[in-house]
Design an enzyme around this catalytic site. Structure first.
Site, mmCIF file in Angstrom:
data_model
loop_
_atom_site.group_PDB
_atom_site.id
_atom_site.type_symbol
_atom_site.label_atom_id
_atom_site.label_comp_id
_atom_site.label_asym_id
_atom_site.label_seq_id
_atom_site.Cartn_x
_atom_site.Cartn_y
_atom_site.Cartn_z
ATOM 1 N N ASP A 201 60.601 16.020 -27.658
ATOM 2 C CA ASP A 201 59.866 15.056 -28.656
ATOM 3 C C ASP A 201 60.980 14.474 -29.481
ATOM 4 O O ASP A 201 61.120 15.142 -30.471
ATOM 5 C CB ASP A 201 58.936 15.781 -29.061
ATOM 6 C CG ASP A 201 57.978 14.935 -30.166
ATOM 7 O OD1 ASP A 201 58.619 13.798 -30.474
ATOM 8 O OD2 ASP A 201 56.958 15.299 -30.648
ATOM 9 N N CYS B 199 50.104 16.019 -39.308
ATOM 10 C CA CYS B 199 49.709 16.376 -37.822
ATOM 11 C C CYS B 199 50.545 17.415 -37.391
ATOM 12 O O CYS B 199 50.935 17.483 -36.157
ATOM 13 C CB CYS B 199 49.974 14.823 -37.026
ATOM 14 S SG CYS B 199 48.852 13.404 -37.169
ATOM 15 N N LYS C 298 58.986 3.990 -34.888
ATOM 16 C CA LYS C 298 59.471 4.531 -35.894
ATOM 17 C C LYS C 298 61.246 4.273 -35.674
ATOM 18 O O LYS C 298 61.869 4.856 -36.771
ATOM 19 C CB LYS C 298 59.338 6.069 -35.678
ATOM 20 C CG LYS C 298 58.073 6.439 -35.805
ATOM 21 C CD LYS C 298 57.706 8.184 -35.517
ATOM 22 C CE LYS C 298 56.601 8.535 -35.213
ATOM 23 N NZ LYS C 298 55.757 8.824 -36.398
ATOM 24 N N HIS D 263 54.326 18.462 -33.586
ATOM 25 C CA HIS D 263 53.533 17.578 -34.038
ATOM 26 C C HIS D 263 52.245 17.621 -33.091
ATOM 27 O O HIS D 263 52.407 18.167 -31.957
ATOM 28 C CB HIS D 263 54.113 16.284 -33.812
ATOM 29 C CG HIS D 263 53.158 15.158 -34.258
ATOM 30 N ND1 HIS D 263 52.242 14.522 -33.544
ATOM 31 C CD2 HIS D 263 53.353 14.336 -35.323
ATOM 32 C CE1 HIS D 263 51.647 13.722 -34.273
ATOM 33 N NE2 HIS D 263 52.285 13.416 -35.310
ATOM 34 N N GLN E 267 61.201 11.872 -34.248
ATOM 35 C CA GLN E 267 61.755 11.819 -35.575
ATOM 36 C C GLN E 267 63.444 11.968 -35.298
ATOM 37 O O GLN E 267 64.011 12.012 -36.423
ATOM 38 C CB GLN E 267 61.347 12.973 -36.308
ATOM 39 C CG GLN E 267 60.118 13.040 -36.639
ATOM 40 C CD GLN E 267 59.455 11.595 -37.415
ATOM 41 O OE1 GLN E 267 60.189 11.215 -38.268
ATOM 42 N NE2 GLN E 267 58.203 11.389 -37.408
#
Ligand code: PLP
Length: 406
Positions: free
Chosen positions: A200, A364, A226, A123, A203
Protein backbone atom coordinates in the site's frame (compact mmCIF):
# COMPACT_ATOMS: atom_id res chain seq x y z
CA UNK A 1 15.34 22.88 -3.34
CA UNK A 2 14.90 25.24 -0.37
CA UNK A 3 15.54 28.27 -2.61
CA UNK A 4 13.05 27.01 -5.16
CA UNK A 5 10.12 26.68 -2.76
CA UNK A 6 8.73 30.20 -3.28
CA UNK A 7 8.64 29.58 -7.02
CA UNK A 8 7.08 26.14 -6.53
CA UNK A 9 4.39 27.57 -4.26
CA UNK A 10 3.26 29.86 -7.07
CA UNK A 11 2.36 26.75 -9.07
CA UNK A 12 -0.30 25.90 -6.46
CA UNK A 13 -3.02 28.59 -6.52
CA UNK A 14 -4.66 27.46 -3.28
CA UNK A 15 -1.47 28.15 -1.31
CA UNK A 16 -1.97 31.88 -1.87
CA UNK A 17 -5.45 31.86 -0.33
CA UNK A 18 -6.56 32.70 3.19
CA UNK A 19 -8.55 30.65 5.68
CA UNK A 20 -10.22 32.43 8.59
CA UNK A 21 -8.50 35.62 7.41
CA UNK A 22 -5.06 34.03 7.86
CA UNK A 23 -2.72 32.79 5.14
CA UNK A 24 -3.41 29.10 4.62
CA UNK A 25 -0.87 26.73 6.18
CA UNK A 26 -1.74 23.39 4.65
CA UNK A 27 -0.36 20.53 6.74
CA UNK A 28 -2.93 17.91 5.74
CA UNK A 29 -1.05 16.48 2.80
CA UNK A 30 -1.39 12.86 3.91
CA UNK A 31 -5.15 13.19 3.41
CA UNK A 32 -4.81 14.82 0.01
CA UNK A 33 -2.29 17.11 -1.62
CA UNK A 34 -2.99 20.40 -3.37
CA UNK A 35 -2.91 20.59 -7.16
CA UNK A 36 -0.52 22.55 -9.36
CA UNK A 37 -1.93 24.77 -12.13
CA UNK A 38 -0.76 22.31 -14.76
CA UNK A 39 -3.19 19.72 -13.35
CA UNK A 40 -6.07 22.19 -13.01
CA UNK A 41 -5.42 23.65 -16.48
CA UNK A 42 -5.21 20.22 -18.10
CA UNK A 43 -8.65 19.31 -16.77
CA UNK A 44 -10.12 22.58 -18.08
CA UNK A 45 -8.33 22.23 -21.42
CA UNK A 46 -9.52 18.67 -22.06
CA UNK A 47 -13.13 19.38 -21.11
CA UNK A 48 -13.04 22.60 -23.16
CA UNK A 49 -11.43 21.16 -26.29
CA UNK A 50 -11.06 17.40 -26.41
CA UNK A 51 -13.76 15.56 -24.49
CA UNK A 52 -15.20 12.38 -26.02
CA UNK A 53 -15.49 8.83 -24.68
CA UNK A 54 -12.32 6.85 -25.24
CA UNK A 55 -11.54 3.54 -27.02
CA UNK A 56 -13.07 2.28 -30.25
CA UNK A 57 -14.23 5.73 -31.34
CA UNK A 58 -13.79 6.48 -35.05
CA UNK A 59 -13.89 10.24 -34.75
CA UNK A 60 -11.09 12.70 -34.09
CA UNK A 61 -11.91 13.61 -30.49
CA UNK A 62 -12.26 10.02 -29.33
CA UNK A 63 -8.99 9.02 -30.94
CA UNK A 64 -7.21 12.10 -29.60
CA UNK A 65 -8.25 11.56 -26.01
CA UNK A 66 -7.71 7.76 -26.22
CA UNK A 67 -4.18 8.48 -27.28
CA UNK A 68 -3.66 10.95 -24.46
CA UNK A 69 -5.01 8.58 -21.81
CA UNK A 70 -2.84 5.70 -23.03
CA UNK A 71 0.16 8.05 -22.98
CA UNK A 72 -0.80 8.84 -19.38
CA UNK A 73 -0.61 5.13 -18.62
CA UNK A 74 2.90 5.10 -20.08
CA UNK A 75 3.83 8.04 -17.81
CA UNK A 76 2.65 6.03 -14.78
CA UNK A 77 4.58 2.96 -15.99
CA UNK A 78 7.73 5.01 -16.21
CA UNK A 79 7.09 6.71 -12.85
CA UNK A 80 7.21 3.38 -11.00
CA UNK A 81 9.41 1.55 -13.54
CA UNK A 82 6.94 -1.23 -14.35
CA UNK A 83 7.80 -3.58 -17.20
CA UNK A 84 4.80 -2.86 -19.36
CA UNK A 85 1.66 -0.70 -19.51
CA UNK A 86 -0.40 -3.88 -19.23
CA UNK A 87 0.60 -3.87 -15.57
CA UNK A 88 -0.85 -0.39 -14.91
CA UNK A 89 -4.54 -0.24 -13.98
CA UNK A 90 -6.33 3.06 -13.45
CA UNK A 91 -8.51 3.02 -10.34
CA UNK A 92 -10.26 5.63 -8.21
CA UNK A 93 -7.64 5.48 -5.43
CA UNK A 94 -5.65 3.19 -3.20
CA UNK A 95 -8.86 1.92 -1.61
CA UNK A 96 -10.18 0.70 -4.94
CA UNK A 97 -6.79 -0.74 -5.93
CA UNK A 98 -6.66 -2.86 -2.77
CA UNK A 99 -10.31 -3.90 -3.04
CA UNK A 100 -9.63 -5.00 -6.60
CA UNK A 101 -6.81 -7.28 -5.47
CA UNK A 102 -8.65 -8.55 -2.39
CA UNK A 103 -11.60 -9.49 -4.61
CA UNK A 104 -9.96 -10.74 -7.80
CA UNK A 105 -6.91 -12.40 -6.22
CA UNK A 106 -9.18 -13.70 -3.47
CA UNK A 107 -11.73 -15.21 -5.86
CA UNK A 108 -8.97 -16.87 -7.84
CA UNK A 109 -6.53 -18.07 -5.22
CA UNK A 110 -8.05 -18.11 -1.70
CA UNK A 111 -9.91 -21.10 -0.27
CA UNK A 112 -11.19 -22.04 3.19
CA UNK A 113 -8.57 -21.88 5.97
CA UNK A 114 -6.04 -19.99 3.83
CA UNK A 115 -4.22 -17.17 5.61
CA UNK A 116 -3.58 -13.52 4.76
CA UNK A 117 -0.97 -11.44 6.59
CA UNK A 118 -1.32 -7.70 7.09
CA UNK A 119 0.33 -5.47 9.69
CA UNK A 120 -0.94 -3.78 12.83
CA UNK A 121 -0.28 -0.31 11.37
CA UNK A 122 -2.46 -0.58 8.26
CA UNK A 123 -4.97 2.01 7.10
CA UNK A 124 -8.53 0.63 7.17
CA UNK A 125 -8.26 0.35 3.37
CA UNK A 126 -5.67 -2.37 3.82
CA UNK A 127 -7.59 -4.15 6.58
CA UNK A 128 -11.29 -4.21 5.73
CA UNK A 129 -11.08 -5.58 2.14
CA UNK A 130 -9.06 -8.53 3.50
CA UNK A 131 -11.52 -9.07 6.35
CA UNK A 132 -14.36 -9.09 3.82
CA UNK A 133 -12.43 -11.66 1.78
CA UNK A 134 -11.86 -13.77 4.90
CA UNK A 135 -15.60 -13.69 5.61
CA UNK A 136 -16.45 -14.69 2.04
CA UNK A 137 -13.95 -17.53 1.92
CA UNK A 138 -13.70 -18.61 5.55
CA UNK A 139 -10.04 -17.61 5.50
CA UNK A 140 -7.92 -16.28 8.38
CA UNK A 141 -6.35 -12.84 8.86
CA UNK A 142 -2.96 -12.74 10.63
CA UNK A 143 -1.42 -9.53 11.92
CA UNK A 144 2.27 -8.58 12.09
CA UNK A 145 2.70 -6.35 15.17
CA UNK A 146 4.76 -3.17 15.61
CA UNK A 147 6.74 -2.00 18.63
CA UNK A 148 6.19 1.19 20.63
CA UNK A 149 8.53 3.16 18.40
CA UNK A 150 6.17 2.34 15.54
CA UNK A 151 8.46 -0.16 13.78
CA UNK A 152 7.22 -3.47 12.44
CA UNK A 153 8.50 -6.51 14.33
CA UNK A 154 9.89 -7.95 11.19
CA UNK A 155 11.46 -11.06 12.82
CA UNK A 156 7.94 -12.23 13.59
CA UNK A 157 7.01 -12.38 9.90
CA UNK A 158 8.69 -15.75 9.30
CA UNK A 159 6.84 -17.15 12.33
CA UNK A 160 3.51 -16.01 10.86
CA UNK A 161 4.18 -17.52 7.44
CA UNK A 162 3.08 -21.12 6.91
CA UNK A 163 1.92 -23.26 3.95
CA UNK A 164 -1.58 -21.76 4.26
CA UNK A 165 -0.33 -18.17 3.78
CA UNK A 166 -1.49 -16.85 0.39
CA UNK A 167 -0.64 -13.14 0.39
CA UNK A 168 1.08 -10.47 2.51
CA UNK A 169 -0.25 -6.88 2.36
CA UNK A 170 1.61 -4.02 4.09
CA UNK A 171 1.95 -0.26 3.93
CA UNK A 172 5.10 1.26 2.47
CA UNK A 173 4.62 4.26 4.79
CA UNK A 174 2.18 4.43 7.71
CA UNK A 175 -0.24 7.35 7.45
CA UNK A 176 -0.71 7.43 11.24
CA UNK A 177 2.92 7.04 12.37
CA UNK A 178 5.02 8.12 9.40
CA UNK A 179 7.10 4.93 9.59
CA UNK A 180 8.80 3.88 6.38
CA UNK A 181 8.58 0.10 6.48
CA UNK A 182 11.41 -2.15 5.26
CA UNK A 183 9.27 -3.44 2.40
CA UNK A 184 12.18 -4.85 0.41
CA UNK A 185 12.99 -7.13 3.33
CA UNK A 186 9.34 -8.08 3.77
CA UNK A 187 9.03 -8.94 0.07
CA UNK A 188 12.20 -11.05 0.23
CA UNK A 189 10.98 -13.00 3.26
CA UNK A 190 7.56 -13.65 1.69
CA UNK A 191 9.02 -14.59 -1.68
CA UNK A 192 11.23 -17.21 -0.04
CA UNK A 193 7.95 -19.06 0.55
CA UNK A 194 6.55 -18.04 -2.87
CA UNK A 195 3.98 -15.72 -1.28
CA UNK A 196 3.00 -12.63 -3.26
CA UNK A 197 3.15 -9.20 -1.60
CA UNK A 198 0.89 -6.17 -2.01
CA UNK A 199 2.35 -2.82 -0.99
CA UNK A 200 0.00 0.00 0.00
CA UNK A 201 1.96 2.97 -1.32
CA UNK A 202 -0.67 5.65 -0.60
CA UNK A 203 1.79 7.58 1.59
CA UNK A 204 4.95 6.70 -0.29
CA UNK A 205 4.83 7.18 -4.06
CA UNK A 206 4.72 10.98 -3.76
CA UNK A 207 7.65 11.10 -1.31
CA UNK A 208 10.06 8.26 -2.16
CA UNK A 209 11.26 6.92 -5.50
CA UNK A 210 9.37 3.69 -6.12
CA UNK A 211 10.82 1.11 -8.49
CA UNK A 212 8.47 -1.85 -8.61
CA UNK A 213 11.00 -3.97 -10.49
CA UNK A 214 13.73 -3.36 -7.97
CA UNK A 215 11.32 -3.95 -5.07
CA UNK A 216 10.00 -7.05 -6.84
CA UNK A 217 6.57 -6.46 -5.25
CA UNK A 218 3.65 -8.28 -6.84
CA UNK A 219 1.17 -5.41 -6.40
CA UNK A 220 1.71 -1.74 -5.62
CA UNK A 221 -1.25 0.57 -4.94
CA UNK A 222 -1.19 4.35 -4.69
CA UNK A 223 -3.48 7.39 -4.87
CA UNK A 224 -3.36 10.01 -7.61
CA UNK A 225 -4.97 12.65 -5.40
CA UNK A 226 -2.24 12.27 -2.76
CA UNK A 227 0.35 12.67 -5.52
CA UNK A 228 -0.78 16.15 -6.65
CA UNK A 229 -3.23 14.67 -9.16
CA UNK A 230 -7.03 14.92 -9.33
CA UNK A 231 -9.37 13.36 -6.78
CA UNK A 232 -10.88 10.07 -7.90
CA UNK A 233 -7.63 8.79 -9.36
CA UNK A 234 -5.42 5.95 -8.26
CA UNK A 235 -3.16 3.25 -9.60
CA UNK A 236 -2.80 -0.45 -9.20
CA UNK A 237 0.40 -2.00 -10.44
CA UNK A 238 0.35 -5.78 -10.66
CA UNK A 239 2.76 -8.29 -12.14
CA UNK A 240 1.39 -9.36 -15.50
CA UNK A 241 1.51 -13.10 -14.88
CA UNK A 242 -0.58 -12.81 -11.70
CA UNK A 243 -3.04 -10.26 -13.15
CA UNK A 244 -3.61 -12.55 -16.11
CA UNK A 245 -4.68 -15.38 -13.83
CA UNK A 246 -6.99 -13.19 -11.71
CA UNK A 247 -10.72 -13.10 -12.36
CA UNK A 248 -12.11 -9.63 -13.29
CA UNK A 249 -13.22 -7.29 -10.52
CA UNK A 250 -16.22 -5.56 -12.11
CA UNK A 251 -18.21 -6.57 -15.19
CA UNK A 252 -19.39 -4.25 -17.95
CA UNK A 253 -18.19 -2.51 -21.07
CA UNK A 254 -14.45 -2.16 -21.85
CA UNK A 255 -13.47 -5.26 -19.86
CA UNK A 256 -14.88 -7.75 -22.38
CA UNK A 257 -13.54 -9.33 -25.58
CA UNK A 258 -16.83 -10.90 -26.73
CA UNK A 259 -20.27 -11.09 -25.15
CA UNK A 260 -23.11 -13.49 -25.82
CA UNK A 261 -25.80 -14.78 -23.50
CA UNK A 262 -24.08 -18.15 -23.51
CA UNK A 263 -20.55 -16.97 -22.72
CA UNK A 264 -18.48 -13.83 -22.28
CA UNK A 265 -14.74 -13.64 -22.76
CA UNK A 266 -12.61 -10.95 -21.21
CA UNK A 267 -10.42 -8.22 -22.63
CA UNK A 268 -6.62 -8.24 -22.43
CA UNK A 269 -4.73 -6.45 -19.66
CA UNK A 270 -5.07 -3.82 -18.37
CA UNK A 271 -8.62 -3.29 -19.73
CA UNK A 272 -9.87 -6.52 -18.13
CA UNK A 273 -9.81 -4.59 -14.84
CA UNK A 274 -11.24 -1.29 -16.12
CA UNK A 275 -14.96 -1.87 -16.60
CA UNK A 276 -17.10 1.02 -17.82
CA UNK A 277 -16.11 4.50 -18.95
CA UNK A 278 -12.86 5.29 -17.17
CA UNK A 279 -11.96 8.58 -15.52
CA UNK A 280 -9.78 9.38 -18.53
CA UNK A 281 -9.44 13.16 -18.27
CA UNK A 282 -8.37 12.90 -14.65
CA UNK A 283 -5.89 10.16 -15.61
CA UNK A 284 -4.39 12.53 -18.19
CA UNK A 285 -4.16 15.23 -15.53
CA UNK A 286 -2.63 12.71 -13.10
CA UNK A 287 0.15 12.08 -15.61
CA UNK A 288 0.86 15.83 -15.58
CA UNK A 289 1.14 15.68 -11.78
CA UNK A 290 3.60 12.78 -12.00
CA UNK A 291 5.62 14.67 -14.62
CA UNK A 292 5.68 17.62 -12.22
CA UNK A 293 7.05 15.40 -9.43
CA UNK A 294 9.61 13.87 -11.79
CA UNK A 295 10.78 17.28 -12.86
CA UNK A 296 11.36 18.34 -9.25
CA UNK A 297 13.09 15.01 -8.66
CA UNK A 298 11.97 12.57 -5.99
CA UNK A 299 15.45 12.55 -4.46
CA UNK A 300 15.27 16.33 -4.02
CA UNK A 301 11.72 16.10 -2.68
CA UNK A 302 12.65 13.38 -0.21
CA UNK A 303 15.71 15.28 1.01
CA UNK A 304 13.81 18.55 1.53
CA UNK A 305 10.81 16.90 3.19
CA UNK A 306 13.13 14.96 5.53
CA UNK A 307 14.80 18.23 6.59
CA UNK A 308 11.36 19.72 7.22
CA UNK A 309 10.28 16.66 9.20
CA UNK A 310 13.44 16.67 11.34
CA UNK A 311 13.14 20.39 12.02
CA UNK A 312 9.44 20.14 12.94
CA UNK A 313 10.12 17.11 15.16
CA UNK A 314 12.88 18.98 17.01
CA UNK A 315 10.73 22.07 17.49
CA UNK A 316 7.61 20.16 18.58
CA UNK A 317 9.63 18.23 21.15
CA UNK A 318 10.40 21.52 22.88
CA UNK A 319 6.72 21.89 23.79
CA UNK A 320 5.91 20.66 27.32
CA UNK A 321 3.62 17.64 27.60
CA UNK A 322 3.65 17.02 23.87
CA UNK A 323 4.32 13.41 22.90
CA UNK A 324 5.10 12.25 19.41
CA UNK A 325 3.38 9.00 18.46
CA UNK A 326 5.64 7.08 16.14
CA UNK A 327 9.37 7.60 16.50
CA UNK A 328 10.69 5.07 14.02
CA UNK A 329 14.23 5.51 12.80
CA UNK A 330 13.04 5.83 9.20
CA UNK A 331 10.12 8.21 8.79
CA UNK A 332 8.37 10.07 6.01
CA UNK A 333 6.90 13.54 6.45
CA UNK A 334 4.11 12.72 8.91
CA UNK A 335 4.13 13.72 12.59
CA UNK A 336 1.41 12.37 14.85
CA UNK A 337 1.30 13.70 18.37
CA UNK A 338 -0.80 14.14 21.47
CA UNK A 339 -0.75 16.85 24.13
CA UNK A 340 -1.49 15.88 27.75
CA UNK A 341 -4.96 16.97 28.84
CA UNK A 342 -5.99 18.36 25.46
CA UNK A 343 -8.41 16.70 23.06
CA UNK A 344 -6.93 16.60 19.54
CA UNK A 345 -10.08 17.98 17.91
CA UNK A 346 -10.16 20.99 20.29
CA UNK A 347 -6.59 21.82 19.32
CA UNK A 348 -7.36 21.22 15.64
CA UNK A 349 -10.33 23.59 15.79
CA UNK A 350 -8.27 26.41 17.30
CA UNK A 351 -5.43 25.85 14.84
CA UNK A 352 -7.99 26.14 12.03
CA UNK A 353 -8.86 29.59 13.37
CA UNK A 354 -5.22 30.47 12.79
CA UNK A 355 -5.33 29.27 9.19
CA UNK A 356 -3.59 25.96 9.90
CA UNK A 357 -5.06 22.79 8.37
CA UNK A 358 -4.04 19.63 10.19
CA UNK A 359 -5.94 16.39 10.75
CA UNK A 360 -7.15 15.05 14.08
CA UNK A 361 -8.62 11.69 15.04
CA UNK A 362 -7.78 8.09 14.24
CA UNK A 363 -6.63 8.67 10.64
CA UNK A 364 -8.50 5.53 9.50
CA UNK A 365 -6.02 3.49 11.50
CA UNK A 366 -7.95 2.56 14.64
CA UNK A 367 -5.71 -0.43 15.51
CA UNK A 368 -2.75 2.00 15.74
CA UNK A 369 -4.67 4.06 18.29
CA UNK A 370 -5.64 0.86 20.15
CA UNK A 371 -1.95 -0.11 20.31
CA UNK A 372 -1.12 3.12 22.15
CA UNK A 373 -4.36 3.19 24.17
CA UNK A 374 -5.32 6.61 22.82
CA UNK A 375 -8.45 7.91 21.13
CA UNK A 376 -6.64 9.84 18.42
CA UNK A 377 -3.77 12.16 17.55
CA UNK A 378 -3.08 15.47 15.89
CA UNK A 379 -1.32 14.87 12.61
CA UNK A 380 0.76 17.33 10.62
CA UNK A 381 1.84 16.02 7.23
CA UNK A 382 4.15 17.90 4.91
CA UNK A 383 4.64 18.29 1.19
CA UNK A 384 7.52 19.85 -0.75
CA UNK A 385 5.67 23.18 -0.92
CA UNK A 386 5.64 23.58 2.86
CA UNK A 387 8.23 25.83 4.48
CA UNK A 388 10.29 26.11 7.64
CA UNK A 389 8.51 29.41 8.33
CA UNK A 390 5.18 27.58 8.28
CA UNK A 391 6.58 25.09 10.81
CA UNK A 392 7.65 28.01 13.03
CA UNK A 393 4.15 29.53 12.80
CA UNK A 394 2.62 26.13 13.61
CA UNK A 395 4.78 25.70 16.72
CA UNK A 396 4.12 29.29 17.80
CA UNK A 397 0.38 28.73 17.34
CA UNK A 398 0.49 25.54 19.41
CA UNK A 399 2.29 27.41 22.18
CA UNK A 400 -0.44 30.04 22.01
CA UNK A 401 -3.44 27.68 22.11
CA UNK A 402 -2.21 25.16 24.71
CA UNK A 403 -2.66 27.49 27.73
CA UNK A 404 -6.13 28.43 26.40
CA UNK A 405 -7.19 24.77 26.28
CA UNK A 406 -5.64 23.65 29.60
N1 PLP B 1 -3.66 3.56 2.60
C1 PLP B 1 -3.06 4.53 3.28
C2 PLP B 1 -1.77 4.25 3.98
C3 PLP B 1 -3.62 5.81 3.31
O1 PLP B 1 -3.02 6.78 4.00
C4 PLP B 1 -4.83 6.05 2.62
C5 PLP B 1 -5.48 7.37 2.68
O2 PLP B 1 -5.25 8.15 3.56
C6 PLP B 1 -5.41 5.00 1.90
C7 PLP B 1 -4.80 3.77 1.92
C8 PLP B 1 -6.67 5.20 1.12
O3 PLP B 1 -6.44 6.01 0.02
P1 PLP B 1 -7.63 6.58 -0.87
O4 PLP B 1 -8.49 7.37 0.05
O5 PLP B 1 -6.96 7.41 -1.91
O6 PLP B 1 -8.34 5.43 -1.44
Amino acid sequence: MKEKIEKIRKDFPILATQVNKKPLVYFDNAATTQKPSIVIDTITEYYSKYNANIHRGIHFLSNFVTDASEKARETVREFINADTVEEIIFTSGTTESINLVAFSFGETFIVKDDEIIISEMEHHSNIVPWQMLCERKDAILRVLPFNDAGELEIDKLSELINPKTKIVAVAHVSNALGTINPIKKIIKIAHKSNIPVLIDGAQAAQHIKVDVKELDCDFYAFSGHKSYGPTGTGILYGKKDILEKMTPYKGGGEMIAKVSFEKTTYNALPFKFEAGTPNYIDSIALAKALDYITELGLDNICKYETELLEYATRELKKIDNLKIIGEAEHKSSVISFIIDGIHPSDAGTLLDQMGIAIRTGTHCAEPVMQHFGISGTLRASFAFYNTFEEVDYFVKSLNYIIPILK
